[in-house]
Design a protein around this motif. Structure first.
Motif, PDB file in Angstrom:
ATOM      1  N   SER A  65      10.784   1.352   3.247  1.00  0.00           N
ATOM      2  CA  SER A  65       9.806   0.299   3.213  1.00  0.00           C
ATOM      3  C   SER A  65      10.536  -0.766   4.282  1.00  0.00           C
ATOM      4  CB  SER A  65      10.010  -0.394   1.551  1.00  0.00           C
ATOM      5  OG  SER A  65      11.164  -1.120   1.488  1.00  0.00           O
ATOM      6  N   PRO A  87       4.774  -2.796   1.898  1.00  0.00           N
ATOM      7  CA  PRO A  87       5.756  -2.708   0.574  1.00  0.00           C
ATOM      8  C   PRO A  87       5.206  -3.216  -0.901  1.00  0.00           C
ATOM      9  CG  PRO A  87       6.583  -2.790   2.705  1.00  0.00           C
ATOM     10  CD  PRO A  87       5.072  -3.354   2.566  1.00  0.00           C
ATOM     11  N   PHE A 133       3.986   5.848   1.821  1.00  0.00           N
ATOM     12  CA  PHE A 133       5.226   5.697   3.025  1.00  0.00           C
ATOM     13  C   PHE A 133       5.058   6.773   4.093  1.00  0.00           C
ATOM     14  CE2 PHE A 133       8.129   2.329   0.046  1.00  0.00           C
ATOM     15  CZ  PHE A 133       7.322   1.551   0.281  1.00  0.00           C
TER      16      PHE A 133
END
Length: 317
Positions: free
Chosen positions: A185, A205, A131
């Protein structure tokens, strides 16, 4: 984990306020100020998630009470922080509802996933890393910094939680990690209107968290099939299935982490791919999940109805 994370966040803001102008970071300072309301809500709700999990660790709650607290935290971050999923839906109400549902699902999926030494925290660390990379590529440096702090906190804990673990995070730790995973996310903007191909990156995600998401769905289906409450723990998780096939706990956790890493690596091309590449990546991801399904079925065939419990009893803690 929470202490290291929150101290790093506040230390970073304090350092930015003191040295930001002299270092020529005016744009970053402006972005930090714009994000201050959201970050305050994130820090507060992260603390509440730790506190709620800690109360459950001290005295186990009923499923309904525990879920009510999770719902309060999820609604709090959406209303107080204004954080919503970007789903190409021009409806604040609908996106708010979807974000609350996403937060609730991730909170429980990671809580389910915390069933072996180092499993959940290692998975979270890998997910935070990717991420962070995605946010950095998109130019969201403050979100990337938040992801990096979360990854560092997870890695620090992972060193002592891996098999054989000397510390355990309980529900307080799993709630904290799950909350951050849900927030980061949702917070990272994967779609850029100027570049049409980046619209496929909204799937990031799902790719990065594919293994714990699949595991949560799988155990729920198995529990419903066996006419058992979905909130009652059992030994039907992916990690337990690897045990059924003869792996040690340490090797089972490593196998799951490798699957998470493969899934995360398949997510990054979504940042710049076209439709054909996206289809290939989706097929690849579904193939990995099909492999896990085969493992589920094969391990059940090999183990019988009760061997999961027997194998776990034979394993050293």
């Amino acid at each position: 984990m929470f202490s290291g994370w929150i101290l790093t966040i506040f230390g970073g803001f304090a350092g930015l306020g003191i040295f930001g102008e002299s270092l020529g970071l005016n744009d970053v300072m402006d972005g930090a100020l714009r994000m201050s309301r959201e970050l305050t809500a994130i820090c507060l709700c992260a603390f509440l998630s730790v506190l709620w999990g800690l109360l459950d660790d001290k005295k186990p709650m009923k499923a309904g009470v525990k879920f009510a607290g999770q719902l309060f935290i999820a609604i709090g971050i959406v209303v107080g922080g204004g954080i919503r999923l970007s789903c190409f839906i021009d409806s604040p109400v609908l996106t708010s509802v979807l974000t609350v549902l996403w937060m609730l699902f991730i909170l429980n999926a990671i809580n389910f996933f915390d069933n072996m030494d180092g499993l959940a925290v290692g998975t979270a660390a890998i997910a935070f890393l990717f991420f962070t990379i995605a946010a950095g590529i998109n130019g969201q440096y403050l979100v990337a910094a938040l992801g990096a702090c979360s990854c560092a906190a997870s890695c620090g804990f992972w060193l002592y939680n891996k098999n054989p673990a000397s510390i355990f995070m309980g529900d307080s730790g799993s709630h904290f990690l799950a909350f951050l995973l849900g927030i980061i996310s949702a917070k990272v903007t994967y779609y850029s209107p100027e570049i049409d191909s980046t619209r496929f990156a909204v799937l990031l995600p799902l790719f990065i968290l594919a293994v714990p998401i699949f595991d949560a769905f799988a155990v729920v289906v198995i529990r419903l099939h066996n006419h058992k409450p979905i909130y009652k723990g059992d030994h039907n998780h992916i990690s337990h299935r690897f045990l059924h096939l003869g792996m040690s706990r340490k090797r089972a956790v490593q196998a799951v982490h490798l699957l998470v890493l493969v899934s995360c690596l398949g997510a990054l091309p979504l940042l710049w791919c076209d439709l054909k590449t996206c289809i290939v990546l989706i097929v690849q991801g579904l193939t990995i999940l099909l492999l896990l399904t085969v493992v589920q079925m094969a391990s059940r065939h090999e183990s019988g109805d009760c061997s999961a419990v027997n194998i776990l009893k034979k394993e050293q803690p």
